[in-house]
Design a protein around this motif. Structure first.
Motif, mmCIF file in Angstrom:
data_model
loop_
_atom_site.group_PDB
_atom_site.id
_atom_site.type_symbol
_atom_site.label_atom_id
_atom_site.label_comp_id
_atom_site.label_asym_id
_atom_site.label_seq_id
_atom_site.Cartn_x
_atom_site.Cartn_y
_atom_site.Cartn_z
ATOM 1 N N GLU A 193 0.854 -1.177 0.000
ATOM 2 C CA GLU A 193 0.000 0.000 0.000
ATOM 3 C C GLU A 193 0.901 1.242 0.000
ATOM 4 O O GLU A 193 1.771 1.386 0.874
ATOM 5 N N VAL A 194 0.667 2.123 -0.964
ATOM 6 C CA VAL A 194 1.552 3.270 -1.159
ATOM 7 C C VAL A 194 0.728 4.543 -1.327
ATOM 8 O O VAL A 194 -0.185 4.590 -2.152
ATOM 9 N N VAL A 195 1.064 5.564 -0.553
ATOM 10 C CA VAL A 195 0.472 6.882 -0.727
ATOM 11 C C VAL A 195 1.317 7.619 -1.754
ATOM 12 O O VAL A 195 2.517 7.829 -1.554
ATOM 13 N N THR A 196 0.710 8.006 -2.870
ATOM 14 C CA THR A 196 1.421 8.608 -3.989
ATOM 15 C C THR A 196 0.887 10.014 -4.280
ATOM 16 O O THR A 196 -0.150 10.420 -3.754
ATOM 17 N N ALA A 197 1.603 10.726 -5.134
ATOM 18 C CA ALA A 197 1.162 12.061 -5.561
ATOM 19 C C ALA A 197 1.460 12.221 -7.048
ATOM 20 O O ALA A 197 2.572 11.936 -7.493
ATOM 21 N N ASN A 198 0.463 12.695 -7.816
ATOM 22 C CA ASN A 198 0.697 12.889 -9.242
ATOM 23 C C ASN A 198 1.346 14.247 -9.497
ATOM 24 O O ASN A 198 1.641 15.002 -8.559
ATOM 25 N N LYS A 199 1.551 14.570 -10.767
ATOM 26 C CA LYS A 199 2.281 15.793 -11.095
ATOM 27 C C LYS A 199 1.551 17.042 -10.626
ATOM 28 O O LYS A 199 2.173 18.067 -10.328
ATOM 29 N N GLY A 200 0.223 16.968 -10.542
ATOM 30 C CA GLY A 200 -0.554 18.095 -10.073
ATOM 31 C C GLY A 200 -0.652 18.184 -8.561
ATOM 32 O O GLY A 200 -1.306 19.086 -8.031
ATOM 33 N N ASP A 532 5.402 8.976 -9.495
ATOM 34 C CA ASP A 532 5.984 10.170 -8.864
ATOM 35 C C ASP A 532 6.590 11.060 -9.936
ATOM 36 O O ASP A 532 7.793 11.347 -9.936
ATOM 37 N N PRO A 533 5.770 11.525 -10.876
ATOM 38 C CA PRO A 533 6.313 12.315 -11.986
ATOM 39 C C PRO A 533 6.924 13.638 -11.539
ATOM 40 O O PRO A 533 7.788 14.189 -12.228
ATOM 41 N N GLY A 534 6.502 14.150 -10.381
ATOM 42 C CA GLY A 534 7.058 15.396 -9.874
ATOM 43 C C GLY A 534 8.328 15.226 -9.075
ATOM 44 O O GLY A 534 8.885 16.205 -8.568
#
Length: 545
Positions: A193-200, A532-534
Motif C-alpha cells: 500500500e503506497v500513498v502517492t502524488a501525481n504531477k498536479g 511520482d512524476p514530480g
C-alpha cells in the motif's frame, strides 16, 4: 475487512481502517481508499523546541543530521495522506523514515523540511480479506519474527539486526540467515500500500499486487528491490508465498526449521599470515560457489563472517544449519589447509554476541537462534556512532588480488576499525531471474559488506579515506568498484553508498544505478514517471524520472 492481529484474535473493520485505511475487501486491481473518518488520532508534529526533537533529527548514522521544521509522527494511512497533502501545499521538501537504519543521507540531510516518521505504525497480523499476512512499516524485524512465529508458526527470511524497520528493509529486497532456504523477503511479497502524488499534487493511496491483471502491478514490482524513498509513502505490506493462495494461513509463508545447529568461532590474528588468510577466504568462497544452486543441500546453511581488522584481535565466524552433517562438512572445508585453531567467541563482534558455548556446535530452537544473532548492535549502542559503508556481490570466488589487498588493509596496525563482513547468498535466492523482481542480483553466491565505525566528526576524513582506499584497492581490477557481470555483480541498495554517485570518487565509468539495479533501472524509471512524476520522493541515490 476483518483481520487477525498478532495475538490471533478477530477484530472488526474499524481497527483495520485504523491501520490500513481499508474498510471492505476490494478487487485486486482497485486502488485502496482511506476510511471516511480516521479511527486513530493523527500523530504529533515535533518541532525544534520540543525535548523529543534532538533524538529524531538523526538515525543510526550520526554523520547525517536533519533540521526539519518538524518531524511528523505518522500513525495511519489517512495520517500519511494528510501529512503529504500539507507538505505539498506548503511546497516543503520531505523525507521518510521507518526504523531509522538508513546509513546514508536519504532521510536525514540539511535539505529536509518535513521528516515523515512511520516508527509508530508497528502492527503485524493476518488479513482475512486479502488472505495474506500484513506488516506495517515501523515494525522492527524481531517483532515481525516473534509475531509471525508465535501466532502461526511461519516467518519471513529477513535480516539479523533486530531493530531494523520493515519499511525500508523490505522494499530494498530484504535478506537474512534463512534466505538461502526461502529466498529474499520480496519473493514472498503479495501487495504493498503506497500513498502517492501525481504531477498536479493530487494525493491518492494505491494497493499494488503481484496479480498479473492488476493495473498497478509495476508499482508492486518496483517495491521488490527498488529501494526506499522512491515512489511514495509505504503504509502496509502483505505477504503470501507464491503458489499458496488456497492454503491455510499456517502454510502461506515459510515454516522455519524447528531447530538449528549453530557454531561460533574466533580465528585469532596471532595465527594469521597472508598465506593462510588467502586460503581461509578462498575456502569460504569455493564452498559457497559450489553449494549455492537453488536445489543444493548446502542451501540449508548460512554464515555471518566478520573479518575484523587486526586491532580487534580475531576474525569471528558464525554459521548455522538445520543439518549438523552439513555444518560439520562446511566447517571442515572452511579450515582445511589453514592450520588455524579456532577459539571461543568470548566477546561481542559486530552484530554477533559473545557465544562462548558454541565453540562446539550446539542445537538450538530456531527462535532462540534468531534472538541470539543480531542481539548486539554496535551502532545503536553508541549514540555518537558515525558509519561508513560499502558492499559487493560475488558471483564467483575472490580473486587473489582482492584477497591480498584485503589482507594488507585489515592487517595494518593503524586500521581505524574497518571490517570486511562476509554473508552467505545464493540458494533459493537464485531460483529467480534478474527481472522477476527489482532485486537484480540473482546468481550471486555470497556478498561482502565493508564498514567502519567511529565516534567523532574530527575523524570523518581519516575514517572515510581509509574505507575508500581499501575498497578502491580491492576492486582495482574493475576500476575500483565491484563491476557487474564478472566475479562481482554490483552492490546492495540497502547498504547505500553515495560515493558511487560521486564522479570524483567513482572514476570507474560504471554508473551507480548499474551497480545497484543492473538492467532493471530503466523499468524502475518508468514506474517513477507513472507514480511520482514530480520527483517528490527523492534522495542522493533515488530513481530519477
Amino acid at each position: 475487512m476483518p483481520k487477525l492481529d498478532r495475538r490471533g484474535f478477530l477484530t472488526g473493520s474499524a481497527a483495520v481502517a485504523a491501520g490500513t485505511g481499508l474498510a471492505t475487501a476490494l478487487p485486486t486491481a482497485a486502488p485502496a481508499r482511506a476510511a471516511t473518518a480516521p479511527t486513530v488520532a493523527p500523530g504529533p508534529e515535533i518541532t525544534p523546541g520540543d525535548a523529543r526533537y534532538p533524538s529524531l533529527q538523526t538515525g543510526i548514522n550520526r554523520r547525517y543530521v536533519a533540521r526539519p521544521e518538524h518531524v511528523k509522527m505518522v500513525r495511519s494511512t489517512r495520517d500519511a495522506e494528510d501529512a503529504l497533502r500539507a507538505a505539498l501545499a506548503g511546497r516543503k521538501r520531505i523525507s521518510v523514515r521507518s526504523g531509522g537504519h538508513c546509513l546514508a543521507d536519504f532521510t536525514c540531510n540539511p535539505e529536509v523540511e518535513i521528516l515523515l516518521d512511520f516508527s509508530e505504525m508497528t502492527d503485524v497480523g493476518y488479513d482475512t480479506g486479502r488472505r495474506a499476512f500484513y506488516v506495517e512499516p515501523g515494525a522492527h524485524l524481531m517483532a515481525v519474527y516473534e509475531a509471525l512465529y508465535k501466532g502461526w508458526g511461519v516467518t519471513l527470511p529477513g535480516g539479523v539486526c533486530h531493530s531494523v524497520g520493515a519499511g525500508g528493509h523490505i522494499c530494498g529486497g530484504g535478506y537474512g540467515m534463512l534466505s538461502r532456504d526461502f529466498g529474499l523477503v520480496v519473493d514472498h511479497l503479495y501487495a504493498v500500500e503506497v500513498v502517492t502524488a501525481n504531477k498536479g499534487g493530487k494525493v491518492r493511496t494505491v494497493v499494488a499486487t503481484r496479480e498479473h491483471d492488476d493495473p498497478h502491478r509495476e508499482l508492486w514490482w518496483a517495491h521488490t528491490g527498488g529501494g526506499g524513498g522512491n515512489f511514495g509513502l509505504i503504509t502496509r505490506y502483505w505477504f503470501r508465498t507464491p503458489g499458496t493462495d488456497g492454503a491455510a494461513p499456517t502454510a502461506q509463508l515459510p515454516t522455519p526449521p524447528a531447530h538449528l545447529h549453530a557454531s561460533a568461532i574466533n580465528l585469532p590474528w596471532s595465527q594469521l599470515n597472508e598465506k593462510n588468510f588467502l586460503r581461509l577466504m578462498k575456502n569460504y568462497g569455493a564452498w559457497h560457489e559450489h553449494h549455492s544452486a537453488p536445489d543444493s543441500p548446502g542451501r540449508h546453511l548460512s554464515t555471518l563472517f566478520n573479518a575484523n581488522a587486526r586491532k580487534y584481535g580475531a576474525l569471528t565466524h558464525y554459521a548455522q544449519s538445520s543439518s549438523r552433517a552439513i555444518l560439520d562438512g562446511y566447517l571442515a572445508a572452511l579450515l582445511k589447509g589453514t592450520g588455524l585453531t579456532p577459539r571461543a567467541v568470548d566477546r561481542p563482534s559486530g552484530e554477533l554476541a559473545a557465544m562462548p558455548n558454541l565453540l562446539t556446535p550446539r542445537k538450538l530452537p530456531w527462535l532462540d537462534a534468531v534472538r541470539m544473532v543480531g542481539s548486539p548492535n554496535p551502532v545503536w549502542a553508541n549514540p555518537l556512532a558515525r558509519v561508513g559503508l560499502k558492499s559487493a556481490y560475488y558471483r564467483r570466488n575472490f580473486t587473489d588480488h582482492q584477497l591480498r589487498s584485503a589482507y594488507r588493509h585489515l592487517s595494518r596496525a593503524d586500521n581505524p576499525d574497518t571490517a570486511m563482513v562476509l554473508l552467505s547468498f545464493g540458494g533459493a535466492i537464485n531460483s529467480y531471474g534478474e527481472g522477476d523482481t527489482a532485486a537484480a542480483q540473482r546468481d550471486s553466491v555470497f556478498k561482502v559488506l565493508y564498514q567502519t565505525i567511529w565516534s567523532g566528526a574530527e575523524d570523518d576524513r581519516k575514517s572515510m579515506t581509509w574505507l575508500r582506499g581499501m575498497y578502491r584497492d580491492i576492486y582495482a581490477e574493475t576500476g575500483g568498484v565491484p563491476a557487474t557481470g564478472g566475479v562481482n555483480d554490483g552492490c546492495y541498495i540497502n547498504y547505500p553508498d553515495t560515493d558511487l554517485a560521486d564522479l570524483e570518487i567513482n572514476t570507474s565509468g560504471v554508473p551507480w544505478h548499474e551497480l545497484f539495479y543492473k538492467g532493471n533501472y530503466e523499468r524502475l524509471r518508468a514506474v517513477k514517471r507513472a507514480y511520482d512524476p514530480g520527483n517528490i520522493f527523492r534522495h542522493t541515490l533515488s530513481v530519477q524520472p
